[in-house]
Design a protein around this motif. Structure first.
Motif, PDB file in Angstrom:
ATOM      1  N   ALA A 974     -84.319  70.651  48.635  1.00 47.09           N
ATOM      2  CA  ALA A 974     -84.736  71.732  47.815  1.00 47.09           C
ATOM      3  C   ALA A 974     -82.789  72.006  47.308  1.00 47.09           C
ATOM      4  CB  ALA A 974     -85.842  72.104  46.779  1.00 47.09           C
ATOM      5  N   PRO A 975     -82.375  72.650  46.228  1.00 49.95           N
ATOM      6  CA  PRO A 975     -81.664  73.335  46.835  1.00 49.95           C
ATOM      7  C   PRO A 975     -81.541  74.259  48.050  1.00 49.95           C
ATOM      8  CG  PRO A 975     -81.822  72.870  44.983  1.00 49.95           C
ATOM      9  CD  PRO A 975     -82.737  72.737  45.089  1.00 49.95           C
ATOM     10  N   GLN A 976     -79.938  74.422  48.277  1.00 46.47           N
ATOM     11  CA  GLN A 976     -80.505  75.206  49.806  1.00 46.47           C
ATOM     12  C   GLN A 976     -78.968  76.478  49.938  1.00 46.47           C
ATOM     13  OE1 GLN A 976     -82.284  74.788  52.229  1.00 46.47           O
ATOM     14  NE2 GLN A 976     -83.493  73.271  51.195  1.00 46.47           N
ATOM     15  N   PRO A 977     -79.099  77.828  50.282  1.00 48.55           N
ATOM     16  CA  PRO A 977     -81.133  78.054  50.676  1.00 48.55           C
ATOM     17  C   PRO A 977     -81.712  78.234  50.094  1.00 48.55           C
ATOM     18  CG  PRO A 977     -78.832  79.546  51.317  1.00 48.55           C
ATOM     19  CD  PRO A 977     -78.134  78.432  50.411  1.00 48.55           C
ATOM     20  N   ILE A 978     -82.577  77.935  50.259  1.00 47.87           N
ATOM     21  CA  ILE A 978     -84.203  78.764  49.840  1.00 47.87           C
ATOM     22  C   ILE A 978     -84.407  79.648  49.607  1.00 47.87           C
ATOM     23  CG2 ILE A 978     -86.798  78.086  49.607  1.00 47.87           C
ATOM     24  CD1 ILE A 978     -86.663  75.361  50.499  1.00 47.87           C
ATOM     25  N   PHE A 979     -84.152  80.932  51.459  1.00 47.95           N
ATOM     26  CA  PHE A 979     -84.700  82.147  51.263  1.00 47.95           C
ATOM     27  C   PHE A 979     -83.176  82.735  52.162  1.00 47.95           C
ATOM     28  CE2 PHE A 979     -88.059  79.677  52.587  1.00 47.95           C
ATOM     29  CZ  PHE A 979     -89.277  79.447  51.881  1.00 47.95           C
ATOM     30  N   LYS A 980     -82.724  83.512  51.049  1.00 47.39           N
ATOM     31  CA  LYS A 980     -81.046  84.113  51.282  1.00 47.39           C
ATOM     32  C   LYS A 980     -81.263  84.801  52.364  1.00 47.39           C
ATOM     33  CE  LYS A 980     -79.486  82.606  46.639  1.00 47.39           C
ATOM     34  NZ  LYS A 980     -79.525  83.804  45.493  1.00 47.39           N
TER      35      LYS A 980
END
Length: 1580
Positions: A974-980
């Motif tokens: 998935a497009p990163q980062p998922i958790f900023k």
């Protein structure tokens, strides 16, 4: 309606001299009924109109004079009421401008009354608005109606019987217009409870005793009348006695008709019209409630049946047919007083009570009838047994018995014949056959007796004058059974009319002749019919229990396929359930000459016609070849086809054979098939019959409205007990400002902060109060992938559109009127979207009339946030969707199976990321266990740890989510980062979105488990239909064809939305409402949403008698509008320029323009080279000829055709794109002529090419284009454009430019067309052009060009286009030469200055930047003059601010490779030599000379068609050719019969164009006709 012409079905009547006089009212076209323009101008009525009232006349108007009315009526009209003179008066607005404005009770003469009545009747005949003039001046209405009633109820020396018949027709129209308050008010007392004063006192007392409520109403009526004044009481008394006096007058007329000899048809016409009135009064509950009792009490049926007219075979044929209908409705299964339908059990109980009453009276007062009194009811209730018992009584005793039964007055008060009294008693007490049994015993196939009975199946030349024995579709119906029965009969008869046309066509092409042994052979050939070599009945199965007909009858027919290969292939492609017809044809001559212009039965004797259904071909061993298996390799061209015969018809025929008649099934010598798309009538009739046989349950909230009773607004959502108070509008509103725009003036509450007021919104509508509460909310995070983001609506809906969407989301009936360009499809799509999200467990059915409309609607649904696994498109036409995805049943099954594998692969990837061992992706079930034990457990652990940490002193931090999240590896793609890591709340929301993504996978797999368990594609497809799909789309025809299968499968749906509902027949609208079985006696439908426009064209009815007399063209949508059902009318159009919208917006309440129409650049700039955005261009006769009619109703106008094509060529020379231009016409003949002209002028020339579409106005409904060129054709009369609905369609097809070519004097003076033509006439009627302007232009809308050129007529325009074309060619040639010189110079320079390194590559092409090269090419090809985009070489050019500046230097243009200098081929129009009209002999000689070449061309055409097109599919949609009556064009040419065999050659008949009946009817499922090489149809 001439007094010596019978409007019924007799062929010849003897006159006083004993000679036969032909009946010209039917069967033949009335010659000269329509006045020509010369006759109109030269008529004395026109002169009087110009002097006294005509609005278009500039002469000063004389004062009103009653003598003028009497002069017109007595001298110009007379007592014969010639239609052409009445038409001329009505067209001149005689009623609106002279009769009614000057109406004065003090000078109310018979001529004045009759003048008003005959004009009103003519308006009804022509189907134009009638009552508007009465509403505008209502004061005189009561006196007028009183005068009419006084004139007709008794014999009056002032009015002849012919005139009273005209008055009777007026009354019929009034009783059928009860929705008009101004009419209902003045006739309602004539059918109220007070008319029971005219029935027998003993019977009245008996009825009142049985019904206490009615007794109370009767007493109240008596009290109210006592309070009235003497004058009012007298008027009321006259109303109560009106119908009784009219009945007595009818009896007197019947008695004047002699049993034999000369008969004046005035009495016959009056009697027929009176029975028509009785039928209409019985067929509507408000008029039937008390009238039916009066009808039975006066014994109209018995007196009519015993009259001399009923026994005159020819003159009384129609009379007897009407009498059957009166008898049918008199005993209809309904409680007259309560309006409740009666079951068979209740009807049987009533019958037993009547017979028991007879037995009691016999036992008490008639000892000689003791045997009858003591007998079993079943022994005495038949006609024969009753007649046998009662025949022994004398006249007095019979009369006394009838009096005891409340059937006649006491003996002595009146004297009746014994036969009359006996018939009264017997007809009242005899058992009747169940209506259900009659329907079930009725053959669905027509026979020769019905097909050519013009009282039952009228011909195509019905003018609307006569009376017919047909049911009518009006506002109200007695019961659902009555509704279905009327539609069943009309649909059946309409189909028979089409079959009759096909039979006549095929038989005449076969050219039967007598051989020396007097047998019939065939010298011609027909594509759709073949001689039968042998016919044998092979099986007659035993009847089922309780039936008297065989359960199955099968027969074998042997045919010879030694014919052309393509036709033999079509016959070989007959499939199971295809319908064929077996005929017995007897030739009348050894060398006949056949002509389609002569009556069919005068040329051929058609002895028998029977329908049958194909089971299949037999192989050489006599076994039926099963469908789907490879066909056997036949050694000969002989084929034997196994057929199912109609069991009811077979039983009837065998009963006749036993009595000594000929065996029908030993005589067949011909078999005929029909096109598969036109041949699904049997399936539809079976569907309607199934519905008649089952208990049809309409939702309780819709039942009364559907039948036309009660409160019209009862089903509106505001009155529904379960209306939705809170609606999630999802993405309906684009932003908060958009929401506020749509609820201006309302109190809006919103507790959210301003920065939180972002879409989506939920809105709570309180039950009381005018305010609303807005609740913004945030959609749950759908997941981290881009495709997880839901699709959103981009339409900025208007307030009325929002109201329509709100109503559609609520339960109940929603009616949406969508004028042209108002976005009704967008509204429909948003309603479906909102229902899908608000009620996820409900299923919605979408129904449209055409495949094109269904595909347009479905395409927009695909683009919204609806999971495609829940979408299903049924029926054929799915391939027209603009997507690569297959939304058919099997396409969706394949999608689900493929998607299942994709999801299982995702599960495998998830398993791998979690390090779980084992095969969890084997099935959906194993994946479910993996989710339960591995995925959910990890998520629960994750959430638990987060909660534990939040309860600790440290609390949660943003990094905790990232550290504890268990599915990092799975979401690594998935497009990163998922958790900023910026916020704990945001990261937790992302984690929850990821988990939703995973759970969605397992939820879908759980839904797909059923598809693993089912192994056959059929089971999977049926499961998808019944369980999985949430939005199912189909056409109304598909619904009718498949209802039985859908009900059998247990199909269920909660909501139904119908687009194009104003174009759908009543029965085609009703069937989709009942595609499911009721649950516990109730219909589960919650919402019915009808979207359409009753101001545009109605459903297409091919036969004008059914359209005009039976009102079969009425749609359910239109009927609801007439009933006053609340409807939401969309009020902003976004299609046309504001100036063009003014041509049709007058027809709607308040139709404005959307902002982009007023602000967009394309709407703000003028049409290049044309002075005006729209213009009405007058076209005079060309070479002395205006409209022509080479074949009946095949109207053409060569001058208009050439003018239209010349303007099209001019526009192309200016740079207009051909795909932005459409040529429309109002007649099919003109369409063919324009195609021929375009083909001749432009077909081979790439500078012009073909316009996008050349078609008729009717066929183009639902489509649009930037520029419309419209030809109105007619130059003698207005024709069918007088139907304002057709005018609205014609005026509303253009977006930017509309140019109408017509004879201005004819159309501008038509009252109904005044609003549109008044607007058109604001511009000059001579074409104004500006050839110095190029496409596109910067000239603003409304700005006139500095120096416009005025075109006087068509020859001038043709000459100008010819000269202008030469200039274009010369300029292009010059530029081409300049380009060649530059190219040579570049090559020369390259050779001269080349370096040693370049020498090796000098011959290689010069490299150029690809993007720059592409751009230059587009700019080059898009220059003015060239415009060759039709041949696929030009792209859309960009708008340029300086493109209309002559000083601008354009890039050098490259001529296309396929361009040729066609100056030599292009001929100026004025010099074209047109062929003179051929005589019939010349036509035959020419046809014979060219027969061989035409046949070869036809064969090639047929061979080019795909095999599947000729095979046909039983379950195919109704195509427009069936509905519109237009023959397939290819077939129309190839089926020109062999003239050597004696058949006249003729052009394709424009069957939908019928002068007064003139219904265009081209509605080929809404599909546009793309113009290719057209047929050579011109007959000028």
């Amino acid at each position: 309606m001439d007094s010596n012409v019978h409007t019924g079905g007799a062929k010849h009547f003897p006159n006083k001299d004993g000679q036969n006089q032909p009946d010209v009212s039917k069967g033949k076209r009335r010659v000269g009924v329509i006045p020509t323009i010369q006759e109109i101008h030269g008529d004395v009525l026109t002169t009087l109109a110009n002097q006294y009232w005509a609005p278009h006349s500039k002469l000063p108007k004389n004062k009103f004079s009653e003598k003028i009315i009497e002069r017109i009526y007595y001298k110009e009209i007379g007592h014969r009421f010639p239609i052409r003179r009445i038409m001329l008066l009505e067209f001149s607005q005689y009623l609106e401008l002279y009769l009614w404005p000057n109406f004065n009770p003090g000078r109310l003469s018979p001529a004045y009354i009759m003048s008003i009545v005959m004009i009103i009747n003519e308006k009804f005949r022509q189907k134009v608005p009638v009552w508007k003039v009465f509403r505008d001046h209502p004061v005189q209405v009561p006196l007028f109606f009183h005068a009419v009633k006084e004139a007709i109820k008794e014999f009056n020396d002032q009015f002849s019987l012919k005139e009273q018949t005209v008055l009777l027709i007026f009354l019929i129209h009034c009783y059928n217009s009860l929705e008009e308050d101004i009419v209902r008010t003045h006739i309602q007392h004539t059918v109220s409870l007070g008319i029971w004063r005219c029935i027998l006192p003993s019977k009245l007392q008996s009825l009142l005793e049985k019904n206490p409520r009615l007794n109370k109403r009767w007493n109240n009526l008596q009290k109210r009348e006592q309070k009235l004044g003497a004058r009012e009481r007298g008027l009321r008394e006259n109303d109560y006695n009106f119908l009784q006096k009219l009945i007595h007058k009818y009896f007197a007329v019947l008695e004047e008709i002699p049993a034999e000899g000369f008969i004046t048809m005035e009495e016959v016409n009056f009697a027929e019209r009176f029975l028509e009135l009785c039928i209409d009064l019985q067929a509507q509950l408000p008029t039937r409630r008390f009238f039916n009792t009066l009808l039975l009490d006066t014994h109209i049926i018995v007196r009519s049946a015993q009259s001399t007219l009923a026994h005159r075979e020819q003159e009384g044929h129609l009379f007897c047919e009407l009498l059957k209908m009166v008898k049918f409705y008199s005993k209809f299964e309904i409680d007259d007083l309560e309006g409740n339908p009666l079951t068979e059990t209740q009807m049987l109980s009533q019958h037993y009570d009547q017979v028991l009453s007879l037995q009691k009276q016999c036992f008490a007062h008639f000892k000689e009838l003791e045997e009858l009194a003591l007998a079993n009811i079943s022994q005495v209730d038949s006609r024969d047994s009753l007649t046998g018992y009662l025949r022994s009584l004398n006249n007095r005793r019979l009369h006394e018995l009838a009096h005891h039964l409340n059937l006649l007055e006491p003996y002595g008060e009146a004297k009746h014949k014994s036969s009359f009294i006996l018939e009264v008693i017997v007809s009242y007490h005899e058992t009747r056959m169940s209506q259900m049994d009659e329907i079930n015993a009725m053959p669905l196939y027509p026979t020769e007796e019905i097909l050519w009975d013009e009282n039952v199946v009228p011909n195509e030349f019905f003018s609307g004058e006569g009376c017919l024995a047909l049911p009518k579709l009006n506002l109200q119906f007695l019961t659902l059974h009555d509704y279905l029965l009327r539609n069943f009969n009309l649909f059946r008869l309409e189909t028979m009319y089409e079959i009759r046309q096909d039979v006549e066509d095929a038989v005449l092409r076969l050219c039967p002749f007598l051989t020396s042994d007097q047998s019939t052979q065939f010298s011609g050939w027909a594509r759709m019919a073949l001689p039968v070599a042998k016919f044998t009945v092979v099986e007659v199965a035993k009847p089922h229990v309780g039936k008297n007909h065989p359960s199955r009858v099968r027969a074998d027919a042997t045919i010879n396929l030694d014919i052309r290969r393509n036709i033999a292939t079509e016959w070989d492609s007959l499939r199971k359930h295809d319908v064929c017809f077996l005929l017995t044809i007897d030739a009348l001559s050894t060398s006949p000459t056949y002509s389609s212009r002569k009556p069919f039965l005068e040329q051929v004797r058609l002895r028998y016609l029977r329908g049958c259904e194909v089971e299949g071909y037999l192989d050489e061993e006599g076994r039926v070849v099963a469908e789907g298996f490879e066909k056997p390799d036949y050694k000969t061209r002989m084929r034997t086809v196994r057929l199912y015969l109609d069991v009811n018809q077979y039983q009837f025929d065998m009963e006749k054979t036993i009595k000594g008649s000929e065996d029908v099934y030993e005589t067949f010598n011909l078999i005929m098939r029909r096109k598969p798309k036109e041949n699904n009538f049997k399936a539809v009739l079976e569907t309607i019959r199934d519905m008649i046989n089952t208990e049809c349950v309409v939702p309780a909230w819709l039942h009364d409205i559907f039948l036309g009773y009660g409160d019209p607004g009862e089903a509106h959502y505001s009155k529904m007990p379960n209306k939705t108070e809170t609606i999630d509008f999802n993405d309906t509103f684009l932003d908060a400002e958009h929401l506020l725009e749509n609820f201006l003036g309302m109190e809006i509450k919103c507790e959210a902060a301003p920065e939180e007021q972002i879409k989506p919104f939920k809105i709570h509508f309180p039950e009381k109060g005018a305010g609303l509460e807005v609740i913004p909310y945030t959609l749950p995070n759908p997941g981290p992938y881009p495709y997880n983001k839901p699709k959103e609506n981009s339409v900025r809906f208007t307030p009325t559109q929002i109201e329509a969407i709100k109503a559609g989301c609520n339960p109940g009936l929603t009616m949406v009127v969508g004028p042209p360009g108002t976005g009704k499809t967008d509204v429909a799509v948003q309603v479906i979207n909102n229902i899908y999200h608000n009620f996820p467990n409900q299923r919605t059915l979408i129904v449209t009339h055409s495949n094109q409309a269904l595909n347009q609607l479905f395409q927009k649904i695909i683009n919204l946030d609806i999971d495609e696994r829940h979408l299903l498109r049924l029926g054929h036409g799915e391939e027209g969707l603009g997507t690569d995805k297959d939304f058919s049943k099997y396409g969706r099954v394949n999608y689900i199976l493929a998607h299942r594998l994709e999801l299982l692969n995702e599960v495998g990837r998830l398993q791998k990321s979690l390090g779980v061992q084992g095969d969890v992706t084997y099935t959906c079930e194993t994946a479910g266990y993996f989710n339960l034990y591995q995925v959910k457990s990890r998520w629960d652990e994750f959430m638990t740890r987060l909660k534990q940490k939040s309860g600790s002193e440290e609390g949660n931090e943003a990094c905790d989510v990232k550290e504890l999240f268990p599915f990092h590896v799975y979401f690594s793609n998935a497009p990163q980062p998922i958790f900023k890591g910026d916020s704990y709340v945001e990261d937790l929301d992302q984690a929850e979105g990821c988990y939703r993504h995973i759970q969605k996978i397992f939820d879908q797999l759980e839904e797909f488990r059923a598809f693993e368990l089912m192994r056959s594609g059929l089971d999977r497809a049926n499961y998808l239909l019944v369980k999985e799909a949430k939005i199912i789309a189909m056409t109304c025809t598909h619904a009718a064809l498949t209802r039985r299968n859908l009900v059998k499968l247990g199909f269920r749906y909660d909501n139904i939305l119908m687009e194009e509902s104003a174009q759908i027949l009543e029965i085609e609208t009703f069937i989709p409402l009942l595609l499911q079985e009721p649950e516990d006696g109730h219909n589960r439908l919650k919402r019915v949403i009808l979207i359409g426009d009753h101001h545009q064209l109605p459903p297409v009815i091919k036969n004008m008698a059914f359209q005009k007399y039976s009102n079969m063209e009425q749609s359910l949508f239109t009927r609801f509008i007439r009933l006053g059902v609340p409807a939401i009318e969309l009020d902003k159009q976004g299609r046309s320029r504001a100036s063009l919208a003014n041509l049709y917006n007058w027809r709607y309440k308040k139709l404005g323009n959307l902002p982009h129409v007023l602000n967009s650049s394309e709407y703000l700039t003028s049409n290049p080279g044309l002075s005006f955005d729209y213009q009405l261009i007058n076209v005079e006769d060309f070479n002395g000829v205006g409209e022509s009619e080479p074949n009946p109703y095949f109207y053409q106008n060569l001058g208009e055709a050439e003018y239209v094509v010349a303007v099209y060529m001019y526009m192309r020379l200016l740079g207009y794109k051909s795909e932005e231009i459409t040529i429309l016409t109002t007649y099919n003949g003109q369409k063919h002529l324009i195609r021929d002209v375009v083909k001749q002028r432009c077909g081979d020339n790439p500078v012009f090419g073909f316009p996008k579409t050349i078609t008729t106005v009717d066929r183009y409904q639902g489509s649009q284009n930037n520029y419309i060129l419209l030809s109105l054709v007619r130059t003698k009369t207005v024709g069918h454009l007088r139907d304002v609905r057709r005018l609205i369609v014609a005026m509303s097809r253009a977006r930017l430019g509309l140019y109408v070519f017509a004879r201005v004097g004819i159309f501008a003076n038509c009252y109904e067309l005044t609003p549109a033509f008044k607007q058109l006439l604001k511009h000059p009627t001579e074409l104004h052009i500006y050839p110095d302007e190029r496409f596109p232009t910067n000239r603003k809308t409304g700005d006139l060009p500095p120096s416009a050129k005025v075109i006087k007529d068509m020859p001038e325009m043709s000459k100008f286009v010819y000269d202008y074309y030469y200039q274009v060619i010369e300029k292009l040639t010059k530029e081409q030469n300049e380009l060649n010189k530059q190219k040579e110079a570049v090559e020369s320079a390259a050779h001269r200055f080349q370096t040693p390194k370049e020498a090796k590559t000098i011959d290689a092409p010069i490299e150029e930047d690809p993007e720059k090269k592409k751009k230059n090419l587009e700019e080059t090809l898009a220059q003015p003059f060239l415009a060759i985009d039709d041949v696929g070489t030009a792209e859309d050019r960009d708008d340029s601010e300086n493109s209309d500046n002559e000083d601008v230097v354009h890039p050098i243009r490259i001529l296309p490779s396929n361009f040729q200098d066609v100056r030599e081929e292009f001929q100026p129009f004025p010099h074209v030599k047109y062929e003179e009209e051929e005589t019939e002999e010349q036509s035959n000689e020419a046809a014979a000379a060219t027969e061989q070449s035409a046949e070869m061309e036809t064969t090639q055409t047929e061979q080019d068609q795909p095999a599947e097109d000729t095979a046909g599919i039983q379950e195919t949609e109704v195509d427009s050719n069936k509905e519109a009556g237009e023959k397939d064009e290819t077939e129309a040419v190839e089926e020109i019969p062999d003239n050597d065999a004696g058949v006249d050659s003729k052009p394709v008949e424009d069957v939908e164009m019928r002068d007064e009946k003139e219904k265009e009817g081209d509605s080929e499922e809404g599909e546009e006709e793309e113009c290719g090489p057209s047929l050579d149809m011109m007959r000028s």
